[in-house]
Design an enzyme around this catalytic site. Structure first.
Site, mmCIF file in Angstrom:
data_model
loop_
_atom_site.group_PDB
_atom_site.id
_atom_site.type_symbol
_atom_site.label_atom_id
_atom_site.label_comp_id
_atom_site.label_asym_id
_atom_site.label_seq_id
_atom_site.Cartn_x
_atom_site.Cartn_y
_atom_site.Cartn_z
ATOM 1 C CD1 TRP A 192 -2.619 1.689 0.457
ATOM 2 C CD2 TRP A 192 -2.091 1.808 2.629
ATOM 3 N NE1 TRP A 192 -3.353 2.713 1.012
ATOM 4 C CE2 TRP A 192 -3.049 2.815 2.340
ATOM 5 C CE3 TRP A 192 -1.608 1.679 3.934
ATOM 6 C CZ2 TRP A 192 -3.538 3.679 3.311
ATOM 7 C CZ3 TRP A 192 -2.085 2.544 4.901
ATOM 8 C CH2 TRP A 192 -3.044 3.539 4.590
ATOM 9 C CG ASP A 273 -2.127 -2.773 7.424
ATOM 10 O OD1 ASP A 273 -3.226 -2.696 8.020
ATOM 11 O OD2 ASP A 273 -1.788 -1.983 6.518
ATOM 12 C CE LYS A 309 -10.600 -0.586 2.416
ATOM 13 N NZ LYS A 309 -9.706 0.523 2.829
#
Length: 463
Positions: A192, A273, A309
């Site tokens: 990311w 993460d 999410k």
């Protein structure tokens, strides 16, 4: 200035002074002579305040030399998309779930939880503690580590509420920069885009380890093992818990076990993460297995969680940082130092989003309903993968596109190059990041044919 204008200024000034006097409890607005300033009401309304020298340099801004910053590589895609007037445009850059109709989704269980909170007359808007909402922290740790986790039962976990996944990573990174003996963190290549910035600004030195193999569009496991094997003892290693962003490529359970053994043998510190728990496979426990493997061996690790999410709480910025320690007394000291990181950064986290999460996680029926909605989102994304793969195969698009259905989670690394991406944007009004990453959640049954046409044209004409 004419007489009427002067009278207007005077009346306006008197109204402001009258309002201020009411706020001060009716006290007179006389100024002490010791302040060396006459009462405001006695000032000549025709007298102008001279501009401060720092307000500009010879009429220009003191910030005149500030350069225009480039758009964020990911968020800039949406900016470009919004400017495009084409009725057939498609945005596959944004990392947010969309319905089959292409609309943002608020989960039904989230709406119910919010309504419960709104209807509770005992709720107030007082500050949370620096560490955040206690119920939220406890339940978040259970969600990622498992309710029966020995680390939780032995009080070896220090959990603090943070500003979604980004804030959790930043707080963890600053803690490590202050208190951990090794200041080098290895991140996967690619990863990311925000990871490098977060860790660098927190004071860590960022290096990469091989992760993605462009040739197979899968995991470069051999390169990963070699790079972590040559990392200095004690180095920090960032690991995506599941649904690797941007590639959608995850290690198998056996590969995770080999990674765990290698990292523990070298004393490497895992920093997970976890942005997609439950959102990748539709199963909360399955998506947390990589983290739980590292906790089960009794070793230490860090985990950053996000509810953007899996609960659709993107704008609420709800996340948690958990640090698993060797003992309960170490966890207490770690938490005390996390407070010192958070306090001068944002003081304490917001209450609303965390309250939604805690309400859902602690209610058995609401938790069940959440898992059903969560699986529905994951299943729709999996369906989009199969529809896109089938459409490309039906068109006879050159190449092996099986990676689309082998990868997992919100994103697919298509393998398209920058020129092909630019072509698709220019000719088909399809927007994605220049590395060829597309958000499967941004697709629907109506846009799959358009995307497959665009990919077919890009591959055959821009190869």
């Amino acid at each position: 200035m004419g007489e009427a204008s002067t009278r207007g200024v005077r009346l306006s000034t008197e109204r402001r002074l009258s309002t201020l006097a009411r706020h001060l409890g009716g006290h007179s607005l006389s100024f002490s002579s010791s302040l060396g300033s006459p009462p405001m009401a006695s000032r000549d309304p025709n007298e102008f305040i001279a501009p401060c020298p720092t307000a500009g340099f010879y009429g220009g801004s003191v910030f005149a030399n500030v350069a225009q910053a480039p758009e964020d590589a990911i968020l800039g895609v949406t900016v470009a998309y919004n400017k495009d007037p084409s009725p057939i445009k498609v945005n596959l850059g944004v990392g947010a779930y969309r319905t089959e109709e292409g609309k943002p989704l608020v989960l039904n269980v989230v709406r119910r939880a919010e309504q419960m909170l709104v209807n509770d007359p005992s709720r107030v808007k007082e500050y949370l503690p620096i560490t955040g909402l206690a119920d939220f922290n406890k339940l978040s740790a259970k969600l990622i580590f498992g309710a029966d986790s020995p680390a939780i039962q032995e009080n070896r976990v220090a959990t603090v509420q943070c500003l979604s996944g980004t804030g959790s990573l930043r707080v963890g990174a600053e803690f490590l920069a202050r208190h951990y003996h090794e200041r080098t963190i290895y991140i996967p290549l690619p990863t990311w885009g925000n990871h490098t910035k977060i860790f660098t600004l927190a004071g860590l030195s960022v290096k990469t380890y091989r992760y993605y193999d462009p040739a197979t569009r899968g995991l470069n496991f051999q390169g990963l093992v070699e790079d972590l094997g040559s990392a200095p003892s004690g180095a920090i290693v960032l690991l995506h818990a599941c649904a690797h962003n941007p590639t959608g490529v995850d290690p198998t359970p056996d590969q995770w076990e080999q990674i765990r053994q290698l990292m523990r043998s070298k004393g490497l510190l895992p920093f997970f993460d976890s942005a997609y728990q439950g959102f990748a496979s539709g199963n909360l426990d399955a998506d947390a297995q990589s983290v739980r493997m590292f906790v089960a061996d009794g070793g230490e690790c860090l985990t950053a969680q996000s509810y953007a999410k899996n609960m659709g709480l993107y704008g609420e910025r709800v996340g948690a940082l958990s640090i698993v320690c060797r003992s309960a007394d170490v966890a207490v000291r770690v938490e005390s130092q996390l407070k010192l990181v958070i306090r001068p950064m944002y003081s304490n986290p917001p209450i609303h989003g965390a309250s939604i999460v805690a309400t859902i996680l602690k209610d058995r029926e609401m938790y069940k309903d959440w898992t059903i909605e969560l699986k529905a989102m994951a299943d729709r994304i999996i369906s989009m993968r199969h529809q896109l793969f089938d459409a490309l195969r039906a068109r006879g698009t050159p190449g092996d596109w099986s990676h689309i259905i082998k990868q997992i989670g919100m994103f697919t690394f298509t393998g398209l190059n920058k020129e092909q991406v630019a072509f698709m944007t220019r000719e088909y009004h399809i927007y994605m990041t220049s590395d060829g990453r597309i958000s499967m959640a941004g697709l629907n049954s109506k846009t799959v044919p358009h995307l497959s046409d665009a990919i077919h044209a890009a591959v055959t004409r821009m190869n």
